[in-house]
Design an enzyme around this catalytic site. Structure first.
Site, mmCIF file in Angstrom:
data_model
loop_
_atom_site.group_PDB
_atom_site.id
_atom_site.type_symbol
_atom_site.label_atom_id
_atom_site.label_comp_id
_atom_site.label_asym_id
_atom_site.label_seq_id
_atom_site.Cartn_x
_atom_site.Cartn_y
_atom_site.Cartn_z
ATOM 1 C CG ASP A 50 -1.945 -1.056 1.321
ATOM 2 O OD1 ASP A 50 -3.128 -0.788 1.102
ATOM 3 O OD2 ASP A 50 -1.562 -2.210 1.586
ATOM 4 C CD GLU A 75 -6.968 3.277 2.054
ATOM 5 O OE1 GLU A 75 -6.815 2.752 0.940
ATOM 6 O OE2 GLU A 75 -7.461 2.687 3.032
ATOM 7 C CG ASP A 137 -7.834 2.624 -2.507
ATOM 8 O OD1 ASP A 137 -6.803 2.167 -1.954
ATOM 9 O OD2 ASP A 137 -8.984 2.370 -2.130
ATOM 10 C CB ILE A 139 -3.587 -1.844 -2.287
ATOM 11 C CG1 ILE A 139 -2.177 -2.037 -2.833
ATOM 12 C CG2 ILE A 139 -4.338 -3.178 -2.346
ATOM 13 C CD1 ILE A 139 -1.417 -3.184 -2.177
ATOM 14 C CG ASP A 140 -10.462 -0.371 -3.680
ATOM 15 O OD1 ASP A 140 -10.734 -0.107 -2.491
ATOM 16 O OD2 ASP A 140 -11.323 -0.665 -4.522
ATOM 17 C CB THR A 142 -5.747 -3.784 1.967
ATOM 18 O OG1 THR A 142 -5.619 -2.473 1.427
ATOM 19 C CG2 THR A 142 -4.406 -4.206 2.542
ATOM 20 C CE LYS A 263 -17.304 -4.706 -5.011
ATOM 21 N NZ LYS A 263 -16.098 -5.094 -4.252
ATOM 22 N NE ARG A 277 -18.505 0.459 -1.022
ATOM 23 C CZ ARG A 277 -17.565 -0.444 -0.777
ATOM 24 N NH1 ARG A 277 -17.494 -1.543 -1.495
ATOM 25 N NH2 ARG A 277 -16.684 -0.239 0.175
ATOM 26 C CG ASP A 289 -12.653 3.020 -0.967
ATOM 27 O OD1 ASP A 289 -11.727 2.285 -1.362
ATOM 28 O OD2 ASP A 289 -12.837 3.312 0.231
#
Ligand code: PPS
Ligand code: MG
Ligand code: MG
Ligand code: MG
Length: 355
Positions: A50, A75, A137, A139-140, A142, A263, A277, A289
């Site tokens: 990250d 982030e 982000d 790493i979205d 994690t 997604k 969501r 995000d």
């Protein structure tokens, strides 16, 4: 249609930044060590990848676009890495960042630990309605990254409060549809990069550099034929609520649960037609995000709204202010989906008020 040269340099820089960051993440995922995982104050995981990914993206954007003013809403921050006891982790991140940048022959630099801390901390911008802000982000997903499942490097650009471009690098996403249970996973080509620029559509290419092709959302009009994406983690989205919505719509297929903004990418190319969501009460969504995923889906012909049907507003700072949840689908299905969501939310509030 926007002019094709508008934001072209920024898009090329974003693709390069996200691709190099993806390379760093893949290196770490192959050799994940338990000591690489830390816990933030809110108990969510954060890894050397990250931090390293955030440093790489920040450095590459600055090197590729030297003449532009630079604002980054990201982030992670380097607070924990500056504490006693984090020196070994910081050394490892600095080595990873230098090794990753040296794979690009145009960069001939060697960064110090202080340079890496500064690059990570350049992501502290508050964003907002005026000027340009990168949104990252690093790493979205994690948790997906740690499991060896889906994750994404998600990078967007805001101009005057609107998302004008976005890149989603998804190192573990197969080229073949992720929603097809009959696919032969051993034959899969893995690693996709989605990119979108306002008015110009959405492209997908293999992360290892194949030529890009235009992608489009599913054209399904009958919800019975649709398949649904939702968070892998039940703590991140109420699976029971999406299940009551899909029952109302007559959706036949079981939900496909995958981590991260992969997604949005999978929906943008038509692997599935609906992404729901619904975070638990009190959770505030962050702009990183959703910014890249939002434009990747919108430019592929899809629609992203909150549960009341309002557009997402990325101009309010680091958080998205929204009503209840996020709905993503194609233009034909959205009115039906909104009705089903409203009905399910009414039933849920009635049943909780009876408790
Ligand atoms: N409680 C809660 N509710 C809703 N969302 C939350 C919550 N906690 C975290 N997050 C954010 O979810 C991001 C991960 O995305 P997904 O939910 O799509 O993937 S996953 O299924 O959870 O892996 C994840 O992104 P990363 O931190 O970048 O992994 C978080 O920003
Ligand atoms: Mg996180
Ligand atoms: Mg995230
Ligand atoms: Mg993240």
């Amino acid at each position: 249609m926007a002019s094709s040269s508008l934001y072209q340099r920024e898009l090329a820089a974003a693709v390069k930044a996200a691709s190099l960051a993806a390379r760093l993440c893949q290196t770490v995922q192959k050799s994940i060590l338990s000591s690489d995982v830390q816990s933030k104050a809110d108990k969510s995981p954060v890894t050397v990848a990250d931090y390293g990914s955030q440093a790489v993206v920040s450095l590459v954007l600055k090197m590729e676009l030297p003449s532009e003013s630079f604002s980054l809403v990201a982030e992670e921050d380097a607070g924990d890495l500056r504490k006693d006891g984090a020196q070994d982790t910081l050394k490892r991140i600095t080595k990873l960042v230098n090794e990753t940048l040296s794979t690009d022959s145009t960069y001939n630099i060697s960064l110090s630990e202080e340079d890496v801390l500064a690059a990570i901390d350049s992501g502290k911008s508050e964003g907002g309605p005026s000027g340009q802000h990168w949104v990252l982000d690093p790493i979205d997903g994690t948790k997906g990254f740690l499991r060896g499942d889906q994750y994404a490097i998600a990078l967007g650009l805001l101009d005057e409060g609107k998302v004008v471009l976005g890149v989603l690098a998804c190192p573990n996403l197969p080229l073949a549809s992720i929603a097809n249970p009959d696919r032969d996973a051993s034959q899969d080509q893995i690693g996709c990069l989605f990119s979108a620029k306002i008015g110009c559509g959405t492209d997908m290419q293999l992360l290892n550099g194949s030529t890009a092709k235009k992608i489009h959302v599913s054209t399904i009009e009958n919800p019975a034929d649709a398949s649904l994406f939702e968070s892998f983690e039940a703590a991140h989205s109420m699976h029971d609520l999406s299940s009551s919505i899909t029952q109302k719509l007559g959706v036949q297929a079981p939900p496909v649960r995958i981590d991260s903004q992969a997604k949005y990418g999978a929906l943008a190319r038509g692997d599935g037609a609906i992404y729901l969501r619904f975070p638990h009460k009190g959770y505030r969504e962050k702009i990183w995000d959703h910014a890249a995923g939002f434009i990747v889906v919108s430019e592929a012909g899809g629609v992203v709204t909150d549960a009341a049907g309002n557009d997402l507003d990325f101009s309010k700072g680091r958080y998205l202010d929204l009503d209840t949840g996020i709905l993503v689908t194609n233009k034909k299905l959205m009115p039906l989906l909104l009705n089903a969501v409203q009905d399910a939310l009414k039933e849920k509030s009635l049943s909780t008020s009876l408790l």
